[in-house]
Design a protein around this motif. Structure first.
Motif, PDB file in Angstrom:
ATOM      1  N   VAL A   9       1.874  38.938  26.367  1.00 49.43           N
ATOM      2  CA  VAL A   9       2.842  39.180  27.457  1.00 49.43           C
ATOM      3  C   VAL A   9       3.955  40.112  26.967  1.00 49.43           C
ATOM      4  N   VAL A  19     -11.955  28.591  32.934  1.00 48.40           N
ATOM      5  CA  VAL A  19     -10.765  29.021  32.186  1.00 48.40           C
ATOM      6  C   VAL A  19     -10.092  27.809  31.519  1.00 48.40           C
ATOM      7  N   ARG A  66      -5.363  36.506  30.910  1.00 46.79           N
ATOM      8  CA  ARG A  66      -4.982  37.241  32.120  1.00 46.79           C
ATOM      9  C   ARG A  66      -5.594  36.634  33.373  1.00 46.79           C
ATOM     10  N   THR A  97      -5.507  33.687  34.232  1.00 50.13           N
ATOM     11  CA  THR A  97      -4.599  32.670  34.796  1.00 50.13           C
ATOM     12  C   THR A  97      -3.595  33.295  35.769  1.00 50.13           C
ATOM     13  N   SER A  98      -3.461  34.621  35.748  1.00 49.17           N
ATOM     14  CA  SER A  98      -2.601  35.303  36.717  1.00 49.17           C
ATOM     15  C   SER A  98      -3.416  35.921  37.841  1.00 49.17           C
ATOM     16  N   GLN A 134      -5.181  35.454  41.091  1.00 47.45           N
ATOM     17  CA  GLN A 134      -5.206  34.447  42.155  1.00 47.45           C
ATOM     18  C   GLN A 134      -6.637  34.135  42.595  1.00 47.45           C
ATOM     19  N   MET A 181      -7.792  31.497  40.114  1.00 48.58           N
ATOM     20  CA  MET A 181      -7.116  30.207  40.163  1.00 48.58           C
ATOM     21  C   MET A 181      -7.357  29.472  41.483  1.00 48.58           C
ATOM     22  N   GLN A 208      -0.827  34.021  23.203  1.00 51.77           N
ATOM     23  CA  GLN A 208      -0.776  34.376  24.635  1.00 51.77           C
ATOM     24  C   GLN A 208       0.559  35.035  24.985  1.00 51.77           C
ATOM     25  N   GLY A 209       1.656  34.484  24.492  1.00 49.13           N
ATOM     26  CA  GLY A 209       2.970  35.066  24.760  1.00 49.13           C
ATOM     27  C   GLY A 209       3.132  36.414  24.082  1.00 49.13           C
TER      28      GLY A 209
END
Lengths: 185, 185
Positions: free
Chosen positions: B159, B118, B101, B103-104, B106, B109, B155-156
């Protein structure tokens, strides 16, 4: 002078872009208005609330994504090749999936109306992949499981690409899946 | 009276919880301080800036996740079974992956130091799965592709579970992958 349809479309397209770039939560209708170049009256005429604008923009993003997936899955050729075409389609791996990323957007997941749009996308996408795998000869239960695997590989591929800063990570995940898919009956 | 080590650990553990619940961006050191119950002096002594606290907390989350993965991948038994054990491990599907999570997020990142933590997690995890698949007899290139597929499925799967509100979506993705893995040499 822009027509009212033009104005609506520009507002929706601008909201889609800003949502993709910065998330739904931090995007204000005022920002969308400024970036779209349409008149203030149009915004409040078409979208009295941010929720109305968000439902329209997220709905449009979902429709585009589903249309692209169906184009691959309902193309000509053997069913297995169509599934391979869907997972292999070139994607902007580092940008992330425009729909998948919404599942990490708290402003979306906390809003029943928006969450339902995202849920409906994945349910329909999984149904379409399942149907294509059934066409390829898999029994229903295996087709459904493998459809989940296919969609997870794409979504997880985006996560890996963003996490490593390397689009090749997504391609490797897809390559590994396609190799297995071709070898399994 | 808490020792300085206790205070540091509590600050890190509290930051990990708040980051997982609401993201790194919206979490302030002041919130972490209040929720941890340690004295204000401890916070600024151990973590002069939010960045210092975030690197420690994200680092701890990554270490825990990598330790759990290695426990599965380096357990006893045939190599393929160890990979299956890793993808099948029960996960809190609806909560999302604590590392994935990020990676989403901001705020993560956009911060070189945090993003590197990460990235290093996924690089090490992919290396560990690749090594186990090599042990199972796959050549290097196939082992690396399939390791990307395995991690992408997990990971998917998160989601899909979050998107559909149904942990079964993750289990279906894993089931489909494991069935293929067992059938491919």
């Amino acid at each position: 002078m822009t027509t009212t349809t033009d104005a609506r479309e520009r507002l929706v397209a601008t909201a889609q872009e800003l949502f993709a770039a910065q998330g739904v939560g931090p995007t204000s209708p005022r920002q969308v208005l400024a970036a779209s170049g349409v008149g203030q009256g149009s915004l409040y005429h078409h979208f009295p609330t941010k929720h109305d604008l968000a439902v329209a923009a997220v709905g449009a993003t979902v429709d585009e994504a589903l249309t692209a997936a169906r184009r691959d899955l309902e193309a000509g050729g053997p069913a297995l090749e169509r599934v391979i075409g869907y997972v292999r389609r070139p994607r902007e791996a580092l940008a992330g999936c425009k729909v998948g990323r919404l599942t990490s957007d708290q402003a979306v997941m906390d809003d029943d109306g928006l969450r339902d749009v995202v849920t409906a996308y994945f349910v329909r996408l999984l149904d379409a992949v399942t149907a294509t795998l059934r066409d390829a000869g898999l029994p229903e239960a295996e087709a459904r499981d493998r459809a989940h695997t296919a969609v997870a590989v794409v979504q997880g591929g985006y996560v890996l690409a963003r996490a490593t800063g390397d689009p090749e990570a997504m391609r490797a995940a897809v390559r590994g899946f396609v190799a297995m898919l071709k070898e399994t009956p």
